[in-house]
Design an enzyme around this catalytic site. Structure first.
Site, PDB file in Angstrom:
ATOM      1  N   CYS A 196      48.491 108.411  45.683  1.00 49.18           N
ATOM      2  CA  CYS A 196      48.399 109.717  46.354  1.00 49.18           C
ATOM      3  C   CYS A 196      47.949 110.848  45.412  1.00 49.18           C
ATOM      4  CB  CYS A 196      49.738 110.078  46.993  1.00 49.18           C
ATOM      5  SG  CYS A 196      51.166 109.677  45.987  1.00 49.18           S
TER       6      CYS A 196
ATOM      7  N   HIS B  70      52.136 116.974  47.455  1.00 45.45           N
ATOM      8  CA  HIS B  70      52.041 117.060  46.000  1.00 45.45           C
ATOM      9  C   HIS B  70      51.129 118.236  45.618  1.00 45.45           C
ATOM     10  CE1 HIS B  70      54.039 113.309  45.928  1.00 45.45           C
ATOM     11  NE2 HIS B  70      53.116 112.515  45.434  1.00 45.45           N
TER      12      HIS B  70
HETATM   13  P1  NAP Z   1      59.470 103.202  52.215  1.00 42.55           P
HETATM   14  O1  NAP Z   1      59.705 104.373  53.072  1.00 42.55           O
HETATM   15  O2  NAP Z   1      60.546 102.756  51.310  1.00 42.55           O
HETATM   16  O3  NAP Z   1      59.047 101.963  53.170  1.00 42.55           O
HETATM   17  C1  NAP Z   1      58.856 100.679  52.694  1.00 42.55           C
HETATM   18  C2  NAP Z   1      58.323  99.778  53.806  1.00 42.55           C
HETATM   19  O4  NAP Z   1      58.034  98.491  53.269  1.00 42.55           O
HETATM   20  C3  NAP Z   1      59.332  99.546  54.931  1.00 42.55           C
HETATM   21  O5  NAP Z   1      58.652  99.404  56.161  1.00 42.55           O
HETATM   22  C4  NAP Z   1      59.954  98.212  54.559  1.00 42.55           C
HETATM   23  O6  NAP Z   1      60.489  97.492  55.636  1.00 42.55           O
HETATM   24  C5  NAP Z   1      58.717  97.492  54.040  1.00 42.55           C
HETATM   25  N1  NAP Z   1      59.075  96.359  53.210  1.00 42.55           N
HETATM   26  C6  NAP Z   1      59.767  96.361  52.054  1.00 42.55           C
HETATM   27  N2  NAP Z   1      59.929  95.100  51.598  1.00 42.55           N
HETATM   28  C7  NAP Z   1      59.298  94.294  52.480  1.00 42.55           C
HETATM   29  C8  NAP Z   1      59.097  92.891  52.574  1.00 42.55           C
HETATM   30  N3  NAP Z   1      59.583  92.043  51.656  1.00 42.55           N
HETATM   31  N4  NAP Z   1      58.417  92.398  53.638  1.00 42.55           N
HETATM   32  C9  NAP Z   1      57.943  93.250  54.574  1.00 42.55           C
HETATM   33  N5  NAP Z   1      58.095  94.584  54.553  1.00 42.55           N
HETATM   34  C10 NAP Z   1      58.762  95.102  53.510  1.00 42.55           C
HETATM   35  O7  NAP Z   1      58.214 103.412  51.285  1.00 42.55           O
HETATM   36  P2  NAP Z   1      56.835 104.219  51.596  1.00 42.55           P
HETATM   37  O8  NAP Z   1      56.893 105.585  51.055  1.00 42.55           O
HETATM   38  O9  NAP Z   1      56.483 104.011  53.025  1.00 42.55           O
HETATM   39  O10 NAP Z   1      55.803 103.457  50.631  1.00 42.55           O
HETATM   40  C11 NAP Z   1      55.476 102.112  50.820  1.00 42.55           C
HETATM   41  C12 NAP Z   1      54.464 101.709  49.764  1.00 42.55           C
HETATM   42  O11 NAP Z   1      53.254 102.435  49.978  1.00 42.55           O
HETATM   43  C13 NAP Z   1      54.889 102.049  48.341  1.00 42.55           C
HETATM   44  O12 NAP Z   1      55.673 101.042  47.763  1.00 42.55           O
HETATM   45  C14 NAP Z   1      53.582 102.214  47.653  1.00 42.55           C
HETATM   46  O13 NAP Z   1      53.130 100.942  47.227  1.00 42.55           O
HETATM   47  C15 NAP Z   1      52.698 102.741  48.753  1.00 42.55           C
HETATM   48  N6  NAP Z   1      52.379 104.194  48.645  1.00 42.55           N
HETATM   49  C16 NAP Z   1      53.238 105.200  48.896  1.00 42.55           C
HETATM   50  C17 NAP Z   1      52.831 106.537  48.829  1.00 42.55           C
HETATM   51  C18 NAP Z   1      53.689 107.695  49.154  1.00 42.55           C
HETATM   52  O14 NAP Z   1      53.261 108.846  48.925  1.00 42.55           O
HETATM   53  N7  NAP Z   1      54.870 107.502  49.708  1.00 42.55           N
HETATM   54  C19 NAP Z   1      51.579 106.844  48.498  1.00 42.55           C
HETATM   55  C20 NAP Z   1      50.722 105.822  48.239  1.00 42.55           C
HETATM   56  C21 NAP Z   1      51.140 104.517  48.327  1.00 42.55           C
HETATM   57  P3  NAP Z   1      62.074  97.566  56.001  1.00 42.55           P
HETATM   58  O15 NAP Z   1      62.233  98.825  56.802  1.00 42.55           O
HETATM   59  O16 NAP Z   1      62.294  96.343  56.810  1.00 42.55           O
HETATM   60  O17 NAP Z   1      62.808  97.586  54.714  1.00 42.55           O
HETATM   61  O1  3JN Z   2      55.720 108.822  43.161  1.00 39.59           O
HETATM   62  C1  3JN Z   2      54.827 109.227  43.902  1.00 39.59           C
HETATM   63  O2  3JN Z   2      54.747 110.415  44.257  1.00 39.59           O
HETATM   64  C2  3JN Z   2      53.801 108.287  44.393  1.00 39.59           C
HETATM   65  C3  3JN Z   2      54.255 106.891  44.295  1.00 39.59           C
HETATM   66  C4  3JN Z   2      53.533 105.892  44.721  1.00 39.59           C
HETATM   67  C5  3JN Z   2      54.006 104.536  44.570  1.00 39.59           C
HETATM   68  C6  3JN Z   2      55.375 104.258  44.666  1.00 39.59           C
HETATM   69  C7  3JN Z   2      55.839 102.965  44.488  1.00 39.59           C
HETATM   70  C8  3JN Z   2      54.977 101.943  44.204  1.00 39.59           C
HETATM   71  C9  3JN Z   2      53.114 103.496  44.319  1.00 39.59           C
HETATM   72  C10 3JN Z   2      51.648 103.796  44.285  1.00 39.59           C
HETATM   73  O3  3JN Z   2      51.126 104.070  45.354  1.00 39.59           O
HETATM   74  O4  3JN Z   2      51.031 103.787  43.222  1.00 39.59           O
HETATM   75  C11 3JN Z   2      53.603 102.211  44.103  1.00 39.59           C
HETATM   76  C12 3JN Z   2      52.703 101.077  43.769  1.00 39.59           C
HETATM   77  O5  3JN Z   2      52.204 100.463  44.680  1.00 39.59           O
HETATM   78  O6  3JN Z   2      52.535 100.809  42.588  1.00 39.59           O
END
Ligand code: NAP
Ligand code: 3JN
Length: 339
Positions: free
Chosen positions: A128, A236
């Site tokens: 992000c 952010h």
């Molecule tokens: P989150 O709110 O913690 O949600 C995590 C999601 O992943 C939930 O739907 C969870 O399902 C699912 N999950 C976890 N373990 C799993 C498994 N073993 N099998 C299937 N589903 C599983 O996190 P988020 O903010 O949405 O972020 C998710 C991912 O997106 C991050 O880890 C990162 O890689 C990426 N990301 C995040 C951002 C951001 O700004 N937040 C930006 C860029 C990328 P349950 O509800 O069943 O646990």
């Molecule tokens: O911390 C933030 O503001 C962004 C975090 C993103 C993030 C959180 C957990 C795992 C990532 C990502 O998108 O780079 C990951 C990941 O997939 O490595």
């Protein structure tokens, strides 16, 4: 044409935002498959005026799917994205797992949509903090030639998922958080992401540097990054200092950014008009303001860049990639033997 779309991580912050963005942008959905861990299987989620039952993500989840939007963490992407691609389904992955993989394009449509053309079934969505910065940097690079970037981030807690939001909200209410994203308090504080690299940089800082070079196709551009978590719920902010080949003026920088896709200029500092995370929340654009010349170098300038990390930083960018694939008829792909 309409498409069968799977969302892996549909119950998470990013997954739920993806659903909202798909709905808002009227993405042509034939069928929707909502996937999460076994913990959430059976949950009912409303979208597109219907109720969907969340299913457990398995290696068989992608049969018949055209597009899978993944936001279920890196290890889940690593394990399941290759099954989706093997089933002929294009993966758009939000984790860092595939971002630097030579066969996976890393795409921000405003910057390098061209990289989607010859994909092999897995496309990576950048971090992000990287996305919002490169949207602002690209027009500056095109006009003035980018030499060096110094960026400090002010990242909201939603970047750490639902856990981050719960941690800050508990502390603001004077409660002990059930789980923490930092050993330090988040409320009324500034903290760093975990620092696991022997060089002293956090993963977030390393991702921003490597991803920016790949997306902008500038392997040698100089980038200095410091990432900071601040007690803000969503969006952010970034202080971005640029050094360029050609001279700039405040007016020429504004002209380079004005009207570019995905950018809104909010820059009337005398009247306290500048981007803030509260104003940028729930919006799709990258907001740029506080444009000032930096006279400490030959050709330098400061920008303040703010965007909603769950929307342009994750869900919206992923849906824009899907839209671009559909618009160019680039969903079909030549598979690679092994991911
Ligand atoms: P989150 O709110 O913690 O949600 C995590 C999601 O992943 C939930 O739907 C969870 O399902 C699912 N999950 C976890 N373990 C799993 C498994 N073993 N099998 C299937 N589903 C599983 O996190 P988020 O903010 O949405 O972020 C998710 C991912 O997106 C991050 O880890 C990162 O890689 C990426 N990301 C995040 C951002 C951001 O700004 N937040 C930006 C860029 C990328 P349950 O509800 O069943 O646990
Ligand atoms: O911390 C933030 O503001 C962004 C975090 C993103 C993030 C959180 C957990 C795992 C990532 C990502 O998108 O780079 C990951 C990941 O997939 O490595």
């Amino acid at each position: 044409m309409s498409y069968t779309v799977a969302i892996a991580g549909a119950t998470g912050l990013v997954g739920r935002t993806m659903l909202r963005v798909l709905e808002e942008r009227n993405f042509p959905i034939k069928e929707l498959k909502l996937l999460a861990s076994a913990r959430s299987a059976g949950q009912v989620v409303s979208a597109f005026g219907k109720e969907y039952i969340v299913e457990e993500l398995t290696e068989h989840s992608f049969a018949g799917c055209d597009i899978a939007l993944f936001s279920a963490g890196g290890s889940t992407s690593k394990q399941y994205a290759p099954y989706a691609a093997a089933a002929g389904c294009v993966v758009i992955d939000n984790s860092s797992t595939w971002r630097m993989h030579p066969n996976a394009p890393l795409v921000v449509p405003e910057v390098n949509a061209y990289a989607l053309e010859h994909h092999h079934g897995i496309i990576a969505n950048p971090n992000c903090s990287t996305i919002q910065m490169v949207v602002a940097l690209q027009p500056i690079h095109e006009q003035f030639g980018l030499k060096r970037v110094v960026v400090s981030t002010y990242q909201s807690v939603s970047g750490a998922g639902q856990k981050g939001v719960d941690h800050l909200q508990a502390e603001i209410q004077g409660k002990e958080p059930e789980s923490r994203i930092s050993t330090h308090p988040l409320a009324y504080n500034t903290v760093f992401h975990s620092i696991t690299d022997a060089s002293g940089f956090s993963e977030e800082e390393i991702k921003m540097k490597n991803e920016t070079r790949k997306i902008m196709n500038l392997p040698d551009v100089k980038i200095a990054v410091t990432c900071v978590r601040v007690p803000v719920l969503g969006a952010h902010s970034e202080s971005v200092n640029v050094e360029t080949e050609k001279p700039m003026t405040v007016e020429s920088i504004r002209a380079a950014l004005q009207g570019k896709p995905g950018i809104t200029l909010v820059d009337d500092p005398i009247n306290a008009v500048y981007p803030t995370p509260v104003a940028a929340s729930n919006k799709d654009d990258v907001f740029v303001g506080r444009i000032r010349l930096d006279d400490s170098v030959e050709n330098g300038a400061h920008l303040w860049v703010v965007s909603d990390n769950l929307r342009k930083g994750a869900a919206t960018n992923a849906v824009q990639i899907a839209e671009s694939l559909v618009a160019h008829n680039w969903l079909r792909f030549e598979p690679v033997e092994q991911w």
